[in-house]
Write a protein that holds these residues in place. Structure first.
Motif, PDB file in Angstrom:
ATOM      1  N   GLY A  29      -5.308  -1.109  -7.155  1.00 48.78           N
ATOM      2  CA  GLY A  29      -4.007  -0.679  -6.610  1.00 48.78           C
ATOM      3  C   GLY A  29      -4.156   0.022  -5.270  1.00 48.78           C
ATOM      4  N   GLY A  30      -3.066   0.064  -4.531  1.00 44.63           N
ATOM      5  CA  GLY A  30      -3.004   0.848  -3.303  1.00 44.63           C
ATOM      6  C   GLY A  30      -3.811   0.309  -2.142  1.00 44.63           C
ATOM      7  N   VAL A  31      -4.154  -0.973  -2.187  1.00 38.41           N
ATOM      8  CA  VAL A  31      -4.989  -1.526  -1.105  1.00 38.41           C
ATOM      9  C   VAL A  31      -4.157  -2.174   0.012  1.00 38.41           C
ATOM     10  CG1 VAL A  31      -7.034  -1.864  -2.552  1.00 38.41           C
ATOM     11  CG2 VAL A  31      -5.357  -3.703  -2.345  1.00 38.41           C
ATOM     12  N   GLY A  32      -2.836  -2.241  -0.182  1.00 39.11           N
ATOM     13  CA  GLY A  32      -1.976  -2.755   0.890  1.00 39.11           C
ATOM     14  C   GLY A  32      -1.216  -4.027   0.571  1.00 39.11           C
ATOM     15  N   LYS A  33      -1.166  -4.441  -0.688  1.00 34.01           N
ATOM     16  CA  LYS A  33      -0.481  -5.706  -1.047  1.00 34.01           C
ATOM     17  C   LYS A  33       0.969  -5.756  -0.581  1.00 34.01           C
ATOM     18  CE  LYS A  33      -1.192  -4.978  -5.385  1.00 34.01           C
ATOM     19  NZ  LYS A  33      -2.049  -3.810  -5.242  1.00 34.01           N
ATOM     20  N   THR A  34       1.709  -4.683  -0.877  1.00 34.58           N
ATOM     21  CA  THR A  34       3.143  -4.713  -0.565  1.00 34.58           C
ATOM     22  C   THR A  34       3.362  -4.770   0.947  1.00 34.58           C
ATOM     23  OG1 THR A  34       3.668  -3.579  -2.607  1.00 34.58           O
ATOM     24  CG2 THR A  34       5.334  -3.474  -0.869  1.00 34.58           C
ATOM     25  N   ASN A  35       2.577  -4.004   1.678  1.00 35.30           N
ATOM     26  CA  ASN A  35       2.703  -4.057   3.141  1.00 35.30           C
ATOM     27  C   ASN A  35       2.302  -5.423   3.675  1.00 35.30           C
ATOM     28  OD1 ASN A  35       3.369  -1.396   4.735  1.00 35.30           O
ATOM     29  ND2 ASN A  35       2.367  -0.806   2.817  1.00 35.30           N
ATOM     30  N   ASP A  57       6.120  -6.785  -9.006  1.00 36.95           N
ATOM     31  CA  ASP A  57       5.462  -5.583  -9.510  1.00 36.95           C
ATOM     32  C   ASP A  57       6.256  -5.063 -10.705  1.00 36.95           C
ATOM     33  OD1 ASP A  57       4.399  -2.981  -9.918  1.00 36.95           O
ATOM     34  OD2 ASP A  57       3.727  -2.935  -7.837  1.00 36.95           O
ATOM     35  N   ALA A 139      -0.676  -4.280  -9.171  1.00 31.88           N
ATOM     36  CA  ALA A 139      -2.131  -4.105  -9.230  1.00 31.88           C
ATOM     37  C   ALA A 139      -2.620  -4.526 -10.616  1.00 31.88           C
ATOM     38  CB  ALA A 139      -2.470  -2.644  -8.970  1.00 31.88           C
ATOM     39  N   ASN A 190      -8.395  -5.371   4.302  1.00 29.84           N
ATOM     40  CA  ASN A 190      -7.455  -4.411   4.888  1.00 29.84           C
ATOM     41  C   ASN A 190      -8.141  -3.059   5.076  1.00 29.84           C
ATOM     42  OD1 ASN A 190      -4.995  -3.378   5.815  1.00 29.84           O
ATOM     43  ND2 ASN A 190      -4.298  -2.823   3.760  1.00 29.84           N
ATOM     44  N   MET A 191      -7.585  -2.285   5.981  1.00 31.41           N
ATOM     45  CA  MET A 191      -8.050  -0.907   6.254  1.00 31.41           C
ATOM     46  C   MET A 191      -9.507  -0.866   6.696  1.00 31.41           C
ATOM     47  SD  MET A 191      -6.131   1.501   3.501  1.00 31.41           S
ATOM     48  CE  MET A 191      -5.263   0.703   2.169  1.00 31.41           C
ATOM     49  N   LEU A 224      -7.073  -3.816  10.546  1.00 29.61           N
ATOM     50  CA  LEU A 224      -7.723  -2.518  10.740  1.00 29.61           C
ATOM     51  C   LEU A 224      -6.885  -1.394  10.152  1.00 29.61           C
ATOM     52  CD1 LEU A 224      -8.949  -2.863  14.434  1.00 29.61           C
ATOM     53  CD2 LEU A 224     -10.174  -3.404  12.302  1.00 29.61           C
ATOM     54  N   LYS A 225      -7.560  -0.325   9.827  1.00 27.15           N
ATOM     55  CA  LYS A 225      -6.860   0.884   9.404  1.00 27.15           C
ATOM     56  C   LYS A 225      -6.066   1.368  10.611  1.00 27.15           C
ATOM     57  CE  LYS A 225      -7.767   5.040   6.837  1.00 27.15           C
ATOM     58  NZ  LYS A 225      -7.952   4.922   5.445  1.00 27.15           N
ATOM     59  N   ASP A 226      -4.791   1.576  10.445  1.00 24.75           N
ATOM     60  CA  ASP A 226      -3.949   1.853  11.603  1.00 24.75           C
ATOM     61  C   ASP A 226      -2.863   2.860  11.230  1.00 24.75           C
ATOM     62  OD1 ASP A 226      -2.150   1.758  13.754  1.00 24.75           O
ATOM     63  OD2 ASP A 226      -2.622  -0.352  14.168  1.00 24.75           O
ATOM     64  N   LEU A 229       0.803   1.846  10.834  1.00 30.71           N
ATOM     65  CA  LEU A 229       1.313   1.290   9.574  1.00 30.71           C
ATOM     66  C   LEU A 229       1.828   2.424   8.680  1.00 30.71           C
ATOM     67  CD1 LEU A 229       0.141  -1.654   7.526  1.00 30.71           C
ATOM     68  CD2 LEU A 229       0.441   0.510   6.342  1.00 30.71           C
ATOM     69  N   CYS A 230       1.094   3.518   8.640  1.00 32.03           N
ATOM     70  CA  CYS A 230       1.524   4.666   7.820  1.00 32.03           C
ATOM     71  C   CYS A 230       2.815   5.249   8.385  1.00 32.03           C
ATOM     72  CB  CYS A 230       0.449   5.750   7.783  1.00 32.03           C
ATOM     73  SG  CYS A 230      -1.138   5.127   7.236  1.00 32.03           S
TER      74      CYS A 230
HETATM   75  N1  ATP Z   1      -3.926  -1.247   7.478  1.00 30.76           N
HETATM   76  C1  ATP Z   1      -3.594  -0.020   7.004  1.00 30.76           C
HETATM   77  N2  ATP Z   1      -3.823   1.074   7.761  1.00 30.76           N
HETATM   78  C2  ATP Z   1      -3.537   2.318   7.307  1.00 30.76           C
HETATM   79  N3  ATP Z   1      -2.993   2.568   6.106  1.00 30.76           N
HETATM   80  C3  ATP Z   1      -2.738   1.517   5.317  1.00 30.76           C
HETATM   81  C4  ATP Z   1      -3.005   0.170   5.706  1.00 30.76           C
HETATM   82  N4  ATP Z   1      -2.632  -0.642   4.702  1.00 30.76           N
HETATM   83  C5  ATP Z   1      -2.139   0.150   3.730  1.00 30.76           C
HETATM   84  N5  ATP Z   1      -2.201   1.453   4.085  1.00 30.76           N
HETATM   85  C6  ATP Z   1      -1.796   2.633   3.295  1.00 30.76           C
HETATM   86  O1  ATP Z   1      -1.857   2.324   1.930  1.00 30.76           O
HETATM   87  C7  ATP Z   1      -0.615   2.620   1.318  1.00 30.76           C
HETATM   88  C8  ATP Z   1      -0.386   1.684   0.159  1.00 30.76           C
HETATM   89  O2  ATP Z   1      -0.031   0.402   0.637  1.00 30.76           O
HETATM   90  P1  ATP Z   1       0.762  -0.627  -0.289  1.00 30.76           P
HETATM   91  O3  ATP Z   1       1.891   0.038  -0.975  1.00 30.76           O
HETATM   92  O4  ATP Z   1       1.069  -1.800   0.544  1.00 30.76           O
HETATM   93  O5  ATP Z   1      -0.381  -0.953  -1.338  1.00 30.76           O
HETATM   94  P2  ATP Z   1      -0.256  -1.804  -2.692  1.00 30.76           P
HETATM   95  O6  ATP Z   1      -1.538  -2.539  -2.843  1.00 30.76           O
HETATM   96  O7  ATP Z   1       0.996  -2.598  -2.671  1.00 30.76           O
HETATM   97  O8  ATP Z   1      -0.138  -0.645  -3.778  1.00 30.76           O
HETATM   98  P3  ATP Z   1       0.225  -0.863  -5.338  1.00 30.76           P
HETATM   99  O9  ATP Z   1      -1.019  -1.387  -5.982  1.00 30.76           O
HETATM  100  O10 ATP Z   1       0.576   0.515  -5.791  1.00 30.76           O
HETATM  101  O11 ATP Z   1       1.378  -1.830  -5.409  1.00 30.76           O
HETATM  102  C9  ATP Z   1       0.407   2.502   2.449  1.00 30.76           C
HETATM  103  O12 ATP Z   1       1.566   3.252   2.190  1.00 30.76           O
HETATM  104  C10 ATP Z   1      -0.363   3.051   3.611  1.00 30.76           C
HETATM  105  O13 ATP Z   1      -0.301   4.454   3.604  1.00 30.76           O
END
Ligand code: ATP
Ligand code: MG
Length: 281
Positions: A29-35, A57, A139, A190-191, A224-226, A229-230
């Motif tokens: 979880g939290g790796v950036g899927k939704t973004n 989700d 996730a 990602n990141m 890249l970590k950016d 995006l946050c």
């Molecule tokens: N490229 C990036 N650079 C910096 N921060 C990032 C980046 N991608 C994601 N993040 C951070 O990670 C957070 C979680 O991203 P996101 O909600 O897209 O993850 P997710 O995989 O959908 O989480 P979940 O598993 O809970 O659904 C974002 O709110 C942001 O703060």
């Protein structure tokens, strides 16, 4: 943003009879899927494709938060018969069609046969109203997540350079291979701190998958970590809209182009939602 009905009977654009379905998943979880799902879908929508973004989700669906939309109705209302699928599609930026997730979606496997048929009938119509459907999965490797992936034409696995994220991404790929997913599997890192670091993470995963699972993983790209995006998330906007000229926005565009170029024809020729139900039941 108003909840608008979408005409599901529109003729498909181009010669594709049904939408191509991309599932975005990760394991961890939290790796950036939704973004990633959201920004990718917007890049595709910007190139005049009809794109539908589906939040699958089951417990913490937050597409509505990222896109700053109110989701009074979601897919659970289609299951319980109180809404038609066209009534729960919201129209987002760039004409993006959006279906918000439900906290009850994890009960999909438990719904009755008549409810399943009704949902299948409703969702099947979506394939003819879109050119591309992007699914933001939850996730983990629950049945529901794996089912959506198995039913898709193409799976995009998101990892970060963290060992735990890589291990879970590999775990998801292993499940897909064991369950005989026969579409392409792509990996986006990602990141990452640098493109070189991201590429080497992809290469490590690809080498292990080739060696132990005998599967080729496509390279989808590196994000890249950016901090932008946050900042965009804090202002409840996808980064490609908040910072369209940023490097990360251009990376999302490259990612969309690269994924669009991958051949997704499936051996079984079945349609997406029929495959979903085959795996759910
Ligand atoms: N490229 C990036 N650079 C910096 N921060 C990032 C980046 N991608 C994601 N993040 C951070 O990670 C957070 C979680 O991203 P996101 O909600 O897209 O993850 P997710 O995989 O959908 O989480 P979940 O598993 O809970 O659904 C974002 O709110 C942001 O703060
Ligand atoms: Mg998410």
């Amino acid at each position: 943003m108003a909840n608008q009905a979408v005409n599901l009977q529109q003729a498909p654009v181009g010669d594709r009879a049904v939408a191509r379905v991309l599932a975005v998943t990760s394991g961890k979880g939290g790796v950036g899927k939704t973004n990633i799902a959201t920004n990718l879908a917007l890049c595709m929508a910007a190139s005049e494709k009809r794109v539908l973004l589906l939040d699958a989700d089951i417990s913490l669906g937050n597409l509505d938060l990222l896109l700053n939309i109110r989701s009074k109705y979601n897919i659970s209302h289609v299951i319980n018969g109180s809404k038609r699928v066209e009534d729960i599609i919201q129209l987002g930026p760039l004409g993006l069609q959006i279906i918000c997730g439900a906290s009850g979606l994890d009960q999909l496997a438990d719904i009755s046969e008549s409810e399943q048929h009704r949902l299948l009938q409703h969702l099947s119509g979506l394939q003819h109203a879109s050119d591309t459907i992007v699914i933001d999965t939850a996730a983990g490797i629950s049945n529901s997540v794996v089912s959506f992936c198995l039913a898709a034409d193409h799976v995009l696995v998101v990892t970060t350079p963290e060992v735990t994220a890589m291990t879970d991404a590999y775990g998801m790929i292993k499940v897909l291979v064991r369950k005989r997913f026969d579409g392409p599997i792509s990996v986006v890192v990602n990141m990452a701190q640098s493109i070189a670091e991201g590429r080497s993470i992809y290469q490590r995963l690809a080498d292990v998958a080739a060696r132990f699972l005998r599967v080729d993983l496509y390279y989808a790209g590196v994000l890249l970590k950016d901090e932008r995006l946050c900042a965009a998330v804090r202002s409840r906007q996808p980064v490609v809209l908040a910072y369209p000229k940023s490097q990360i926005a251009s990376s999302f565009n490259s990612l969309a182009a690269r994924l669009g170029g991958i051949d997704c024809s499936r051996a079984d020729g079945g349609t997406f939602f029929r495959r979903v139900f085959r795996w759910l039941t």
